[in-house]
Design a protein around this motif. Structure first.
Motif: not given
Length: 271
Positions: A77-89, A111-123
């Motif tokens: 689902e990742h790429m579809q999520d990225v595309i949808a989010t990049a073009h969302s509000a 993400l074409e300029g959409k800022p990213l928050l990154v989850m750190i969940e592993t060693p």
């Protein structure tokens, strides 16, 4: 650096598939709303949840910051999520389980300029957190405390002190990269005292924000991550008293750094 001048105090995760929760969020005092497409959504509802998230972002959440949490880079689902989010509000995207700086950089580009928050969940994510935070387009690190506990094989009964090294490493990485630092979620829904204590601990470690999983947690976390009346009064008096350079203020020495800190406290209150 971050796209907004001040970080949120609270960031509430909501399932993107829950229309009732999304509507209620528009009435809450959370500083940020994160619509989740990952763990909170059943596999058979991923496409529907993605469409609901985009529609909800188009409708808006008032003055609140907004984000959509993507499915991870290993998901179909990742790429579809990225595309949808990049073009969302949505104001931000959230990437879970980040470990590889090169992969994170690729998501930033997609993400074409959409800022990213990154989850750190592993060693591995903790060890690479500084390199991830330094990437252009990465605006914050989120401590994924539940997954970190599991990955580090920390017993469920162990105190939060067992995570101290990982949590401080995330804050250090965020500060070095000029990013916001988000503390992990508190799982107990009917323990406001425990939540308040964990929020105080997170703030003492240097986190800007508490991530939340239930609307009832917002008020407690907002109070804990906002300055106290005593801190506000002290900051106002310090700014008014400062004349430049190193000097005495009440019972301590201050300099330009302390004045800047005091101005930040006042900015968070609108003062």
């Amino acid at each position: 650096m971050t796209t907004a001048s001040l970080p949120p105090r609270t960031a509430l995760f909501l399932p993107a598939s829950n229309a009732r929760a999304i509507e209620k969020a528009r009435e809450l005092d959370a500083d940020m709303v994160i619509l989740d497409l990952e763990d909170a959504v059943k596999p058979e509802m991923k496409a529907e949840a993605r469409a609901m998230a985009v529609a909800a972002m188009a409708e808006g959440f008032g003055e609140r910051l907004t984000a959509i949490r993507l499915n991870g880079t290993d998901s179909t689902e990742h790429m579809q999520d990225v595309i949808a989010t990049a073009h969302s509000a949505a104001g931000f995207a959230v990437l879970p389980k980040a470990e590889d700086p090169a992969r994170v950089a690729a998501v930033v580009e997609q993400l074409e300029g959409k800022p990213l928050l990154v989850m750190i969940e592993t060693p591995r994510g903790v060890l690479n957190a500084a390199a991830i935070a330094a990437l252009p387009g990465v605006e914050g690190l989120i401590a994924g405390t539940n997954d970190l506990r599991a990955e580090l094989r920390i017993p469920p009964s162990a105190s939060r002190d067992s995570l101290s090294l990982a949590l401080q490493a995330i804050v250090l990485a965020a500060r070095a990269g000029g990013c916001w630092a988000f503390d992990g979620v508190f799982n107990k829904l009917d323990d406001p005292d425990g939540l308040a204590a964990e929020c105080r601990h997170g703030r003492d470690l240097g986190f800007d924000t508490k991530t939340l999983i239930h609307p009832n947690q917002v008020a407690v976390a907002a109070a804990a991550f906002g300055p106290t009346p005593e801190e506000i009064a002290d900051a106002r008096a310090l700014v008014e008293a400062a004349t430049g350079g190193a000097e005495r203020f009440r019972d301590r020495m201050i300099e330009a750094m302390h004045v800047a800190e005091a101005r930040t406290v006042l900015a968070r209150t609108g003062g």
